[in-house]
Write an enzyme that holds these catalytic residues in place. Structure first.
Site, PDB file in Angstrom:
ATOM      1  CG  ASP A 110      -2.021   1.004   1.170  1.00 20.60           C
ATOM      2  OD1 ASP A 110      -2.209   1.589   0.090  1.00 20.60           O
ATOM      3  OD2 ASP A 110      -2.687   1.217   2.193  1.00 20.60           O
ATOM      4  CB  THR A 154      30.737 -31.992  16.770  1.00 18.01           C
ATOM      5  OG1 THR A 154      30.279 -33.344  16.662  1.00 18.01           O
ATOM      6  CG2 THR A 154      32.218 -31.972  17.022  1.00 18.01           C
ATOM      7  CG  ASP A 155      25.469 -34.142  16.693  1.00 18.36           C
ATOM      8  OD1 ASP A 155      26.089 -33.753  15.692  1.00 18.36           O
ATOM      9  OD2 ASP A 155      24.796 -35.181  16.726  1.00 18.36           O
ATOM     10  CG  ASN A 171      26.863 -36.449  12.609  1.00 25.38           C
ATOM     11  OD1 ASN A 171      27.640 -35.916  13.388  1.00 25.38           O
ATOM     12  ND2 ASN A 171      25.563 -36.489  12.824  1.00 25.38           N
TER      13      ASN A 171
END
Length: 904
Positions: free
Chosen positions: A334, A738-739, A707
């Site tokens: 608008d 690391t995860d 992984n």
């Protein structure tokens, strides 16, 4: 809890208008006093539905254990205990508990974040208290309040009407009836169902036309909506599309990993290796490769991204909308309040007598003629023009407060401020011309009219128009003049030309007319026999931040299109001023140029898609334009503020409601709400949407490559018969480190300036495309080659024992995975870019690395952890190898990116 001021002897819909004051102890003309409202609020409580029962902390905790990942881990623990390896069994249980605790903490925080978002998005209601209109939170409504509603409002409580003006309400959410219900004040039959109780308003329904006043009779759970809500059970928790993509990806990874583990086990058995050792390693390998934290981290990335947007005045109502937000490539916006400041003031008046430009300062109560006829504002005709603007008006300008409080449509507020600047007493004038009826503005008639009774004995401040009744009308100039008599064609054309010139100068124009009569006119009092008074030009300057925001859209591949109900010349002027179009642009399409989409030729479709400015467009045509672009394959964002915008907001891919001037219907329909109504906030939201999705993509890349490197290290060593470089518990521990923390740090990154210099992504694409999978494999191979190389050097060159080599490999892979986060920046490979990018600027990355480094140091210096993980004491030489193994993959990846051009 009692919800009536007194116990009524009859059902609410049977109470006649005359009985409302006594029944609810309220003055219909002044409303409750502040003291009465407070006393009733204390007695009845807030006007809020009881929240659906949320998941308890216990339920969230239990859900952490209900997944295929946990079942695999549990099976691994059972196998370990069966093989009498209790240390490993307890270690796997520890993995389960750590992941569960992490998931619980993150989900609990996400729930608190969403609660914070809900508190930021409270709906207002307008009530009459102490004789004045006040805007309050809907939760503050109480029994007996005089509620004021108009088109665009969502009704905040159950109420009985005592004043209606062409009031229509959509009650489909309550009754299922799709057509709006015309409301009146007559009393229906005693056994009338909800759909036939035409003298009542119900909480949660939407006002679609007209306006009215009503006395609140029910709040909270005692409303009809509340009664239904108590019977509805809590909806089941559903996953967002993004969560479903992540879950699907996780399931695929699980089966691929299990297949590799089985293959590793089979190859080992064929070689005659010890079955028990092979089983342990295969199980640990399968566990290590599962990205346990992927779904949880994605939820947190979305929730924290939404909170960041909320701090920037953008409320995103649905998690799933964030993904679409970052893919938006077309925005229908608008003009008023979005591209302009919505700080509207009367700038010019034009009557048949002449023209004058005004400078108005309502705060100082001054008016000055800056150009044109100096005497024009004082003429009787101009004063009658001002009176019409005051009476044909539903806004409120409260000068008793500092600063003065403005409630209502900005154009109507501007008319009141104009009158106030000349010293007029607005409240007195309204009382001298009490309103008898109203014809509400609609997109079909494009006019508003009010009928007033004239009190001839009190016309002190304005010229007496004569007659017993006075009709005040305002609206589009062409529609107003169409209803006027006594105008020759020359005068009509002259007024039309002035209006066109005002619009070309960027002014919004309204025409005004009136008539007087001694007999009360019928329902069509505003339809004919009017006397033309003149027109007023309103100035609404462009927002200063819009032009750079539009430039940012161009760089980001986003097409911005203005769609407004204003005059074509006004729309084009503003578009030029904000540089939406070039200075020499002349193409503006109006509603008259737009056929239904099914009747458009290819050339007409191309012309529509070429235009950036559309004026005088109705709601159906907005739907057709959105449909046209969606058929073209675009992802469309649509801004809106009114009831008529709701269908377009719903049809667009991202509906964007205006929070300041927008109606509740628009806010309820939209996917996101702008608290400051600024177009720049839309661009910020799109940029943040891109950042959020890119963060998710980055941590998925990170998790999968880390992984996969663990899989490659173990399986390649097994196939090459060079020994076992990692023990099962070491694999499990690396996975925990690391995860969780580095992935979470990637998921909550705040910025990535590179993304707004790229075209939008296709939302139909999966999270990882083919090029991303190549990156995953490349990253994993780089870490694998480095770690296995260090393992081979340790065994064959430095004479390490198997235990020492395992220790070096354990720390090498851990450090390599931590350093791997620095490979995930966006853009080209340059020396400066490597050290200054969105990853290095992310403070959470550095905290995650420090935390994980501290954990790794604990594994070396804490005897219990050293014993569990079989860590051996190392000399300085292995430490150098570990650092080399961590840095080498980063160098290899940077070289690969430079040579191949792969990036992010």
């Amino acid at each position: 809890m009692t919800t009536k001021a007194s116990n009524p002897p009859m059902l609410p819909h049977q109470i006649p208008v005359a009985g409302l004051p006594d029944q609810f102890k309220v003055d219909l003309q002044r409303g409750l006093t502040d003291a009465e409202a407070k006393q009733r609020f204390d007695e009845h409580g807030p006007n809020a539905l009881q929240e659906a029962k949320r998941e308890s902390a216990f339920q969230i905790a239990v859900r952490q254990f209900n997944s295929i990942i946990v079942w695999i881990l549990a099976a691994a623990a059972v196998i370990s205990f069966v093989l009498e390896d209790t240390v490993e069994g307890w270690a796997i249980i520890a993995v389960v508990l750590i992941n569960a605790i992490t998931g619980f903490v993150l989900e609990w925080n996400a729930q608190q974040s969403m609660d914070a978002l809900r508190q930021m998005d409270t709906a207002p209601a307008r009530v009459l208290r102490n004789g004045r209109v006040h805007e309050i939170s809907s939760e503050e409504l109480t029994i007996g309040d005089v509620l004021i509603v108009e088109a665009g409002d969502v009704v905040a409580a159950d109420a009985n009407l005592f004043d209606v003006n062409q009031l229509e309400v959509n009650e489909s959410s309550l009754t299922g009836e799709s057509l709006p219900v015309a409301k009146q004040t007559d009393t229906p039959e005693a056994d009338a169902p909800l759909g036939d109780q035409y003298n009542r308003l119900f909480k949660g329904t939407a006002v679609t036309a007209g306006n009215g006043k009503a006395v609140v009779t029910g709040i909270g759970q005692e409303t009809e909506l509340g009664k239904i809500a108590t019977m509805v059970e809590e909806a089941e928790r559903t996953a967002t599309p993004l969560e479903e993509k992540l879950d699907s990806l996780a399931r695929v990874l699980i089966w691929v990993t299990l297949g590799l583990a089985i293959l590793f086990l089979g190859v080992g058995l064929l070689r005659g290796e010890e079955p028990e050792s092979l089983i342990k390693t295969s199980v640990a390998l399968a566990i290590a490769a599962i990205p346990e934290g992927m779904s949880v981290v994605s939820t947190i990335a979305l929730a924290y991204g939404m909170l960041r947007l909320a701090r920037k005045k953008v409320i995103v109502k649905r998690l799933s909308a964030v993904e679409t937000l970052g893919s938006t490539n077309v925005i229908f916006t608008d003009k008023t309040g979005t591209l302009t400041q919505n700080r509207i003031e009367v700038h010019a008046i034009q009557t048949p007598e002449g023209y004058a430009e005004l400078q108005i300062d309502a705060a100082a109560k001054t008016q000055r003629v800056s150009a044109g006829d100096q005497a024009l504002p004082a003429t009787d005709n101009s004063q009658l023009l001002m009176l019409t603007g005051i009476l044909c008006n539903n806004a409120d300008y409260d000068t008793d407060q500092e600063p003065h409080k403005e409630i209502g449509d900005p154009v109507e507020v501007a008319l009141l401020k104009w009158a106030y600047s000349t010293g007029k007493d607005i409240d007195t004038l309204k009382s001298q011309w009490p309103r008898q009826a109203e014809k509400a503005f609609s997109s079909d008639t494009r006019i508003m009219g009010t009928l007033h009774e004239v009190n001839a004995g009190q016309l002190a401040e304005m010229p007496a128009p004569g007659g017993k009744y006075f009709v005040a009308v305002k609206g589009a100039i062409e529609e107003v003049m169409e209803r006027c008599t006594g105008l020759d064609e020359k005068t009509r054309q002259a007024q039309q030309d002035v209006s066109e010139q005002m619009a070309a100068d960027g002014l919004r124009t309204l025409g005004f007319a009136c008539r007087t009569t001694d007999t009360r006119p019928g329902d069509d009092f505003a339809g004919s026999d009017l006397t033309y008074l003149g027109l007023i030009g309103f100035l609404d300057p462009p927002r200063t931040e819009v032009t750079p925001a539009l430039e940012e859209c161009r760089k980001a591949g986003i097409k911005v299109i203005m769609v407004t109900g204003d005059h074509p010349a006004t729309a084009l002027t503003i578009a030029r001023q904000v540089k939406l179009v070039d200075e020499d642009e002349t193409l503006v399409l109006t509603g008259k140029d737009l056929k239904p989409i099914g009747e458009l030729s290819d050339a007409e479709k191309a012309r529509i898609m070429e235009s950036r400015v559309f004026a005088r467009v109705n709601p159906a045509q907005k739907l057709d334009m959105i449909d046209l672009y969606q058929q073209h394959g675009d992802i469309v964002g649509m801004t809106g503020d009114g009831v008529n915008d709701a269908p377009a907001l719903k049809k667009s891919d991202i509906g964007i409601a205006m929070g300041l001037r927008g109606t509740q219907v628009a806010a309820e329909t939209a996917d996101m709400v702008l608290k400051d109504d600024s177009f720049a906030s839309i661009v910020k939201a799109i940029g943040q949407g891109r950042v959020i999705f890119e963060n998710i993509r980055k941590f998925v890349l990170f998790l999968l490559s880390c992984n996969l490197s663990e899989i490659f290290v173990v399986t390649f060593a097994g196939f090459l018969n060079v020994g076992n470089p990692l023990l099962p518990l070491q694999i499990l521990f690396i996975n925990i480190v690391t995860d969780v923390f580095p992935a979470l740090a990637l998921g909550v990154g705040r910025e990535n300036r590179q993304l707004m210099h790229e075209p939008p992504r296709d939302p139909k694409q999966p999270i990882l495309i083919a090029a991303d999978w190549r990156l995953v494999v490349a990253y994993a191979l780089a870490m694998t080659l480095s770690v296995l190389g260090i393992f081979w050097i340790g065994i064959h060159e430095l004479g390490f024992t198997q235990a020492e080599a395992n220790t070096v490999t354990f720390y090498s892979l851990s450090v390599a995975q931590l350093f791997h986060v620095f490979n995930l920046y966006s853009g080209d490979v340059t020396f400066g870019r490597l050290f200054k990018n969105e990853i290095t600027r992310n403070k959470y990355i550095w905290w995650a690395i420090l935390l994980c480094t501290g954990i790794l140091l604990l594994t070396y210096f804490v005897p219990f952890l050293r014993s569990v993980l079989s860590i051996q004491e190392l000399t300085a030489a292995p430490l150098e190898l570990i650092l080399a193994a961590g840095l080498l993959p980063v160098l290899l990846i940077q070289l690969l990116r430079k040579v191949t051009g792969w990036g992010h």
